[in-house]
Write an enzyme that holds these catalytic residues in place. Structure first.
Site, PDB file in Angstrom:
ATOM      1  N   ARG A  35     -22.290  63.888  83.792  1.00  0.00           N
ATOM      2  CA  ARG A  35     -20.827  64.236  83.876  1.00  0.00           C
ATOM      3  C   ARG A  35     -19.999  66.333  83.523  1.00  0.00           C
ATOM      4  O   ARG A  35     -21.283  66.532  82.727  1.00  0.00           O
ATOM      5  CB  ARG A  35     -19.719  63.701  81.921  1.00  0.00           C
ATOM      6  CG  ARG A  35     -19.471  62.312  82.396  1.00  0.00           C
ATOM      7  CD  ARG A  35     -19.353  61.868  81.357  1.00  0.00           C
ATOM      8  NE  ARG A  35     -20.375  60.538  80.361  1.00  0.00           N
ATOM      9  CZ  ARG A  35     -19.786  60.445  79.356  1.00  0.00           C
ATOM     10  NH1 ARG A  35     -19.290  60.768  78.992  1.00  0.00           N
ATOM     11  NH2 ARG A  35     -21.080  59.314  78.989  1.00  0.00           N
ATOM     12  N   ARG A  43     -17.101  46.992  68.948  1.00  0.00           N
ATOM     13  CA  ARG A  43     -17.165  48.990  69.308  1.00  0.00           C
ATOM     14  C   ARG A  43     -15.924  48.811  70.628  1.00  0.00           C
ATOM     15  O   ARG A  43     -16.086  48.292  71.787  1.00  0.00           O
ATOM     16  CB  ARG A  43     -17.881  49.405  69.297  1.00  0.00           C
ATOM     17  CG  ARG A  43     -17.887  51.008  70.358  1.00  0.00           C
ATOM     18  CD  ARG A  43     -19.286  51.535  71.069  1.00  0.00           C
ATOM     19  NE  ARG A  43     -18.651  53.140  71.299  1.00  0.00           N
ATOM     20  CZ  ARG A  43     -18.877  53.455  72.454  1.00  0.00           C
ATOM     21  NH1 ARG A  43     -20.004  52.213  73.428  1.00  0.00           N
ATOM     22  NH2 ARG A  43     -19.234  54.144  72.628  1.00  0.00           N
TER      23      ARG A  43
END
Ligand code: ADP
Length: 390
Positions: A233, A85
């Site tokens: 975030r 990934r």
């Protein structure tokens, strides 16, 4: 056909050995706190007889890879290739690609767009090639699925020369997960899905509009900071806030970066935790800031569902996935309530069920189908490896 999947982060390395045909997992684990005191490998395999924890020094990713390989070797299973990934594929990986000297260079070339991840991932790929030169490696970038979204969705309205020189555009993230969610929804619904809004709601969260398998838009941008508010975030804010924080607040570039990525989101709004489990519990006790964190997350998710529906020019199915999407009936119900004006209705009993499989939770009179789809990025990565190297 067996495939080893590796997901390397800045200080962790997850691995999983699985059979693509039967989906059986032979070994899986996580090397945690690489390069930090207190490192360990947590794992489970057909040879380990349950969960194990190895307290070992992990000074670098290379050592972590070696431990992962030792654990995989104990299973006695061979594998056809290794799928990696990669967080940022930039403009080089509109699809998964076999690793060569050249493609490994690309992973490093685009690393300034995801410095915390890509450099470590490139090092891990290099280590795998050194340790096992006879085994092929494949890059599966999290951005690939989004690369061909229409220009109107990916272009930033900044000066063309700047955008071109610095390769600025919407790259998105969680592409492998959204691709899996599409596939799983299609399978579950016997192909009766055309306009899907996929909601990957974990500690990182993004939505994706998918029309007949084609990615039409997504909510993350140049980096995974954009879009929905997340665990730590901030998600979308007025971009001028960044300049204001520096000019008036006296924060440095790095301080603003850290603030927006690590000190914001649900953590900042709730002032309790970045984890929705803690926040939901506090809200139940009457904590107002925790309640506001849930309200904001649900409101913005619903708002972004509408944005993605526009990208699809319609929506027949909404799918909830990842840590929050799969496990929080509260959040799913909140989002659905906010979309009631669109005709979304969920069945409370089905929503409350806790099973680890694809299921429908919408009420019979819902105008839009609502699913819960446990994501499986490892399986999707393994499928790409099997296709390219099998
Ligand atoms: P990531 O892979 O981005 O780290 P995950 O998809 O594993 O994130 O999601 C992790 C998050 O899922 C946790 O931080 C938590 O907020 C949420 N979560 C997990 N289980 C539950 C639950 N039972 N109820 C509510 N939220 C949950």
């Amino acid at each position: 056909m067996n495939v080893l999947v590796i997901n390397a982060g800045s200080s962790s390395l997850k691995f999983q050995l699985l059979d693509v045909d039967t989906r059986e997992v032979y070994a899986k684990g996580n090397c945690e706190r690489i390069g930090i005191d207190g490192s360990f490998v947590g794992y489970e395999s057909i040879a380990s007889g349950g969960k194990r924890r190895l307290e070992v020094a992990l000074p670098d990713h290379k050592t972590a890879v070696q431990h992962a390989f030792d654990i995989v070797k104990e299973t006695g299973k061979d594998f056809v290739g290794i799928g990696h990934r990669v967080v940022q594929g930039g403009w080089y990986f509109p699809e998964s690609k076999v690793v060569t000297e050249e493609s490994l260079g690309w992973v490093r070339e685009v690393a300034p767009l995801a410095p915390l991840h890509n450099y470590a991932e490139a090092d891990v790929i290099e280590t795998c090639r050194e340790l096992f030169p006879e085994i092929g490696n494949v890059v599966v970038a999290d951005t690939s699925f989004h690369y061909n979204i229409p220009e109107r969705a990916h272009r930033y309205a900044l000066p063309r020369d700047v955008v071109d020189r610095l390769h600025i555009r919407k790259y998105g993230a969680h592409g492998t997960s959204h691709r899996y969610i599409w596939r799983a929804a299609k399978e579950f619904l016997d192909d009766d899905v055309h306009k899907l809004v996929s909601c990957h709601l974990g500690s990182g969260a993004s939505l994706c509009a998918i029309t007949d398998g084609r990615d039409m838009d997504t909510t993350m941008g140049l980096t995974p900071l954009d879009g929905l508010i997340m665990g730590t975030r901030c998600g979308t804010i007025d971009p001028a806030t960044v300049c204001y924080l520096q000019r008036e607040g006296g924060y440095s570039v790095d301080e603003v970066d850290t603030m927006m990525n690590k000190q914001s989101g649900l953590l900042a709004v709730s002032a309790i935790s970045s984890d929705t489990r803690d926040i939901e519990e506090a809200a139940t006790r009457g904590d107002e800031r925790a309640a506001m964190a849930i309200e904001m997350f649900a409101y913005r998710t619903a708002q972004l569902v509408c944005g993605m529906a526009q990208a699809n020019e319609g929506v027949d199915t909404i799918a909830f996935s990842a840590g929050i999407g799969e496990n929080s009936p509260t959040m799913r119900a909140e989002v659905a309530r906010k979309l009631a004006w669109l005709g979304v209705r969920i069945d409370d009993e089905k929503n409350a069920l806790r099973v680890d499989e694809v299921r429908e939770i919408s009420a019979p009179d819902s105008a839009i189908r609502v699913l819960v789809v446990p994501t499986n990025e490892e399986y999707m990565i393994a499928l790409d490896v099997a296709e390219l190297l099998g």
